[in-house]
Design an enzyme around this catalytic site. Sequence first.
Site, PDB file in Angstrom:
ATOM      1  N   ILE A   1       0.828  -1.204   0.000  1.00  7.63           N
ATOM      2  CA  ILE A   1       0.000   0.000   0.000  1.00  7.63           C
ATOM      3  C   ILE A   1       0.865   1.257   0.000  1.00  7.63           C
ATOM      4  O   ILE A   1       0.551   2.239  -0.676  1.00  7.63           O
ATOM      5  CB  ILE A   1      -0.959  -0.009   1.208  1.00  7.63           C
ATOM      6  CG1 ILE A   1      -2.076  -1.027   0.962  1.00  7.63           C
ATOM      7  CG2 ILE A   1      -1.543   1.376   1.463  1.00  7.63           C
ATOM      8  CD1 ILE A   1      -3.065  -1.149   2.088  1.00  7.63           C
ATOM      9  N   GLU A   2       1.949   1.212   0.732  1.00  6.95           N
ATOM     10  CA  GLU A   2       2.788   2.410   0.858  1.00  6.95           C
ATOM     11  C   GLU A   2       3.527   2.757  -0.440  1.00  6.95           C
ATOM     12  O   GLU A   2       3.535   3.922  -0.848  1.00  6.95           O
ATOM     13  CB  GLU A   2       3.798   2.222   1.990  1.00  6.95           C
ATOM     14  CG  GLU A   2       3.193   2.255   3.382  1.00  6.95           C
ATOM     15  CD  GLU A   2       2.627   3.621   3.740  1.00  6.95           C
ATOM     16  OE1 GLU A   2       2.972   4.617   3.087  1.00  6.95           O
ATOM     17  OE2 GLU A   2       1.834   3.684   4.694  1.00  6.95           O
ATOM     18  N   THR A   3       4.168   1.778  -1.070  1.00  5.91           N
ATOM     19  CA  THR A   3       5.026   2.113  -2.223  1.00  5.91           C
ATOM     20  C   THR A   3       4.913   1.142  -3.394  1.00  5.91           C
ATOM     21  O   THR A   3       5.755   1.155  -4.285  1.00  5.91           O
ATOM     22  CB  THR A   3       6.513   2.144  -1.799  1.00  5.91           C
ATOM     23  OG1 THR A   3       6.895   0.843  -1.324  1.00  5.91           O
ATOM     24  CG2 THR A   3       6.756   3.181  -0.723  1.00  5.91           C
TER      25      THR A   3
ATOM     26  N   TYR B   1      -7.417   4.041   5.756  1.00  3.72           N
ATOM     27  CA  TYR B   1      -6.127   3.403   5.464  1.00  3.72           C
ATOM     28  C   TYR B   1      -6.037   2.053   6.167  1.00  3.72           C
ATOM     29  O   TYR B   1      -5.645   1.049   5.570  1.00  3.72           O
ATOM     30  CB  TYR B   1      -4.985   4.312   5.914  1.00  3.72           C
ATOM     31  CG  TYR B   1      -3.607   3.678   5.791  1.00  3.72           C
ATOM     32  CD1 TYR B   1      -2.829   3.892   4.662  1.00  3.72           C
ATOM     33  CD2 TYR B   1      -3.099   2.859   6.802  1.00  3.72           C
ATOM     34  CE1 TYR B   1      -1.571   3.298   4.540  1.00  3.72           C
ATOM     35  CE2 TYR B   1      -1.853   2.261   6.687  1.00  3.72           C
ATOM     36  CZ  TYR B   1      -1.092   2.486   5.554  1.00  3.72           C
ATOM     37  OH  TYR B   1       0.136   1.888   5.430  1.00  3.72           O
TER      38      TYR B   1
END
Length: 333
Positions: free
Chosen positions: A122-124, A315
């Site tokens: 999800i982050e990168t 999130y």
Amino acid sequence: MSKFLILSSALLGTVLWLAAPAHAESQSIEVLKKQFVRTTSTTVDPEKIKDALEKAQYSQAIIDSISKPWEAKPWHQYHPIFLTDKRLAAGLEFWDTHHQAITNASKQYNVDPEIIVAIIGIETFYGQYKGKHKVLDALYTLGFYYPPRAKFFRSELAEFLKLVDEEQLNMEELKGSYAGAMGYGQFISSSYRHYAVDFDGDGKRDILNSPVDAIGSVANYFHRHGWKMGEAVALPLEQIGSTPEKPKTKVWSGERLHYRVSDILSPQLSLAKAKDIDINQKGMLIALEQKHKTDYWLGLKNFYVITRYNHSPLYAMAALQFSQQLKRAYHAQ
């Protein structure tokens, strides 16, 4: 206070700041810079601080980005951004490639492997999108030109300068998100300093370039914040009756957990699937806005731990549901 009101207050603060006379704004920023040098010089060479402030540049793109966060979207628009077949395929490939490191991190830190893989995805997108903004410029811009959270970002700028010294990094080359988060797991500077680990054993805590260090660091972050392996994270709720009533407890909006499960469940709002749970444990009421209705969930301690990584319940729910997709698909291979 609702997410909408929080964002509205932040935007109002920015408008009022920008409406101030230019010379007054310039003077107050110079005062803040002098204060920053004075307070930070107890842990960082003052000449290095002054050099950083001289090299840092204001970025309007940073202000624009933080004023329109994805988490301001309703759930039905938010979750399709993250829960995609492409991200799932990339996650399975990442898990296969780094199977041993993920297994080791899961065992060492007592964190479920799928949540480690989900967070990095999800982050990168597994390192494919680590951010395009200079971290120095992002923290400088938000620390001195974004009043709603300026104090926090000045603190992160100080942490960044300490981090650069400790890890021997080039502050002018480091890039990340508009909020100054870096690496595979998008750690802000304070998180990098306190939770990053050298998991590949090369003598460096390199979450910028080492996926193995990132795996260990994400697991350590969750462990240090109280994650319990194998325990429930969030459970769907069902509203009973032809005319659903408003829940008796307030929807969670970022505060510390203070409700117990028994405060949230009622004859009108119960677990969608029967399950034995401790009704005396702390929990939260989560509301997910769909197109024509609101879905409610019961969030438990592990869900709260995800929100320590990113405070948005949207999130956390996206991370949870993506981790569940990953787990099902990985074990079905």
